[in-house]
Design a protein around this motif. Sequence first.
Motif, short mmCIF file in Angstrom:
data_model
loop_
_atom_site.label_atom_id
_atom_site.label_comp_id
_atom_site.label_asym_id
_atom_site.label_seq_id
_atom_site.Cartn_x
_atom_site.Cartn_y
_atom_site.Cartn_z
N ALA A 277 -11.47 83.15 122.60
CA ALA A 277 -11.93 83.51 123.95
C ALA A 277 -13.17 82.71 124.34
O ALA A 277 -13.45 82.54 125.52
CB ALA A 277 -12.24 85.01 124.01
N GLU A 278 -13.87 82.17 123.36
CA GLU A 278 -15.08 81.39 123.65
C GLU A 278 -14.77 80.21 124.57
O GLU A 278 -15.56 79.86 125.43
CB GLU A 278 -15.67 80.89 122.32
CG GLU A 278 -16.96 80.12 122.49
CD GLU A 278 -16.85 78.65 122.11
OE1 GLU A 278 -17.78 77.91 122.43
OE2 GLU A 278 -15.85 78.26 121.49
N SER A 279 -13.59 79.61 124.38
CA SER A 279 -13.30 78.40 125.14
C SER A 279 -11.93 78.45 125.82
O SER A 279 -11.36 77.42 126.14
CB SER A 279 -13.36 77.19 124.20
OG SER A 279 -12.48 77.40 123.12
N SER A 280 -11.39 79.67 126.01
CA SER A 280 -10.03 79.76 126.56
C SER A 280 -9.96 80.75 127.71
O SER A 280 -10.79 81.64 127.83
CB SER A 280 -9.04 80.23 125.49
OG SER A 280 -9.11 79.42 124.36
N LEU B 186 0.13 81.56 119.75
CA LEU B 186 0.91 81.94 120.93
C LEU B 186 2.41 81.93 120.75
O LEU B 186 3.13 82.57 121.53
CB LEU B 186 0.57 81.00 122.09
CG LEU B 186 -0.89 80.96 122.55
CD1 LEU B 186 -1.03 80.04 123.75
CD2 LEU B 186 -1.39 82.36 122.91
N ALA B 187 2.92 81.20 119.76
CA ALA B 187 4.37 80.99 119.67
C ALA B 187 5.19 82.29 119.68
O ALA B 187 6.20 82.37 120.38
CB ALA B 187 4.71 80.15 118.43
N PRO B 188 4.78 83.35 118.94
CA PRO B 188 5.61 84.57 118.97
C PRO B 188 5.69 85.18 120.36
O PRO B 188 6.78 85.55 120.82
CB PRO B 188 4.89 85.51 117.99
CG PRO B 188 4.09 84.60 117.09
CD PRO B 188 3.67 83.45 117.96
N ALA B 189 4.56 85.28 121.05
CA ALA B 189 4.57 85.91 122.38
C ALA B 189 5.37 85.07 123.38
O ALA B 189 6.08 85.62 124.22
CB ALA B 189 3.14 86.10 122.88
N VAL C 222 -5.90 85.08 125.33
CA VAL C 222 -6.22 86.30 124.58
C VAL C 222 -5.09 87.32 124.75
O VAL C 222 -4.64 87.94 123.78
CB VAL C 222 -7.57 86.89 125.06
CG1 VAL C 222 -7.91 88.15 124.27
CG2 VAL C 222 -8.68 85.85 124.92
N ARG C 223 -4.60 87.46 125.98
CA ARG C 223 -3.52 88.44 126.22
C ARG C 223 -2.29 88.11 125.36
O ARG C 223 -1.78 88.97 124.64
CB ARG C 223 -3.13 88.42 127.71
CG ARG C 223 -1.85 89.22 128.00
CD ARG C 223 -1.58 89.36 129.49
NE ARG C 223 -1.11 88.18 130.16
CZ ARG C 223 0.18 87.80 130.25
NH1 ARG C 223 1.13 88.51 129.65
NH2 ARG C 223 0.52 86.71 130.90
N LEU C 224 -1.83 86.86 125.42
CA LEU C 224 -0.64 86.50 124.65
C LEU C 224 -0.95 86.50 123.15
O LEU C 224 -0.10 86.85 122.33
CB LEU C 224 -0.12 85.13 125.08
CG LEU C 224 0.36 85.03 126.53
CD1 LEU C 224 0.76 83.60 126.87
CD2 LEU C 224 1.54 85.97 126.78
N GLY C 225 -2.17 86.10 122.81
CA GLY C 225 -2.56 86.08 121.40
C GLY C 225 -2.52 87.47 120.78
O GLY C 225 -2.03 87.66 119.67
N LEU C 226 -3.01 88.46 121.53
CA LEU C 226 -3.01 89.83 120.99
C LEU C 226 -1.58 90.32 120.79
O LEU C 226 -1.27 90.97 119.79
CB LEU C 226 -3.77 90.78 121.92
CG LEU C 226 -5.28 90.52 121.99
CD1 LEU C 226 -5.94 91.45 123.01
CD2 LEU C 226 -5.93 90.71 120.62
N ARG C 227 -0.68 89.97 121.71
CA ARG C 227 0.72 90.36 121.55
C ARG C 227 1.31 89.67 120.32
O ARG C 227 2.04 90.27 119.53
CB ARG C 227 1.51 89.99 122.82
CG ARG C 227 2.98 90.27 122.72
CD ARG C 227 3.28 91.77 122.56
NE ARG C 227 4.64 92.00 122.12
CZ ARG C 227 5.01 92.92 121.23
NH1 ARG C 227 4.12 93.74 120.70
NH2 ARG C 227 6.27 93.06 120.89
N SER C 228 0.94 88.39 120.15
CA SER C 228 1.46 87.64 119.00
C SER C 228 1.02 88.25 117.67
O SER C 228 1.79 88.26 116.70
CB SER C 228 0.99 86.19 119.03
OG SER C 228 1.67 85.46 120.02
N LEU C 229 -0.21 88.75 117.62
CA LEU C 229 -0.66 89.33 116.34
C LEU C 229 0.29 90.44 115.92
O LEU C 229 0.65 90.56 114.74
CB LEU C 229 -2.08 89.91 116.47
CG LEU C 229 -3.24 88.95 116.71
CD1 LEU C 229 -4.57 89.68 116.49
CD2 LEU C 229 -3.18 87.72 115.84
#
Length: 338
Positions: free
Chosen positions: A65-68, A313-316, A73-80
Amino acid sequence: MYQSSTNLRGQSPVSVIGAGIAGAWQALLFAQSGRSVTLHERSDERLTQSTSYWAGGMLAPWCEAESSEPVIVRLGLRSLNLWRDYFPETPFNGSLVVAHARDRADFERFARLTSGYQRLDALAIREIEPSLEGRFREGLFYAGEGHVEPRKILPELHARIRSFGGRIEFDSEVEPDDIEGVVIDCRGLAARDKQNELRGVKGELILIETDEVELSRPVRLIHPRFTLYVIPRGEGRFMLGATSIETESAGVSVRSALELLGSAYTVHPAFGEARILEFGSGLRPAFPDNLPRIAIDNEKIAVNGLYRHGFLLAPALAELTLHYVERGTIDNEVMQCA
Ligand SMILES: Cc1cc2nc3c(=O)[nH]c(=O)nc-3n(C[C@H](O)[C@H](O)[C@H](O)COP(=O)(O)OP(=O)(O)OC[C@H]3O[C@@H](n4cnc5c(N)ncnc54)[C@H](O)[C@@H]3O)c2cc1C
């Protein structure tokens, strides 16, 4: 999100081109949904022609999130969650951000721009990473983040695709226009023939080995020019990465090597005695806005521009593509329809 009138809901076969991290997740979710899936890859199983082969594999939506943009973040959290569901063995033991006293302003800036962390003092740092005892006065601990080792997880993904009935053809160089049915183009930078805005952003890395330092999680060192990360790879190996340079030249420059190795030495002097195992570099496929894109033109779908977030991001992105094909759902932030 909205529903499009496009209907790809039949059972037409799905061809995915490119078995890097983007294509592997697409093939996995489509194969699991019961579709007939073929994944084509121009390299052999080792995937040395992919960017994914060279990546750090950090799953770090809060740090990024520092540079994005917020969409990462939204897609990243879903990917986790998807990483957890499909690969429960994935280490989710957090990441640690540290800085030397002289870089305190940059450290505080990083803290201001991110969330999801806990501040640690020197004692707490020692508790989670004993090798760093006495090295840093404070740190930021992002407990929910994880990491994967690309050269191990890609073959695992490929095995999982096969277990769901998907076929993988290595040494198979194909173009989207050569194939009938639903085609998902995940060729990374090689898709420039169709997506001419793509550019490569070079990332350099060094793999080292030492028995003198033990780390359990990725450690990021805030640095005025780039953030160094040290990712433990097991058996005394560590990946040092990564630069971010607007060039498509291959290889590691002397300046980058000096900076990566010098910074690692300041994380722990024992890294000075480590053996260098490998120098490498990869080109991150990026659009001008550095955001991922799912471009839809009837049955041809292109998933690209994963930039520095492919593993995150790939999974989301695969889930979004599947929902589009199955239900016509459009995600306005990442999808573009012709
Ligand atoms: C040093 C470095 C560190 C990184 N660290 C991280 C990190 O910690 N976390 C993170 O999330 N991301 C990280 N990234 C970013 C990540 O590596 C990329 O976003 C990701 O690898 C892009 O994946 P991709 O599948 O789109 O492309 P690629 O991995 O390049 O895959 C494309 C595949 O398509 C194949 N192909 C091309 N043309 C054809 C054709 N005609 N027919 C068949 N196959 C074809 C290629 O051989 C290749 O295997 C890092 C990148 C670098 C360089």
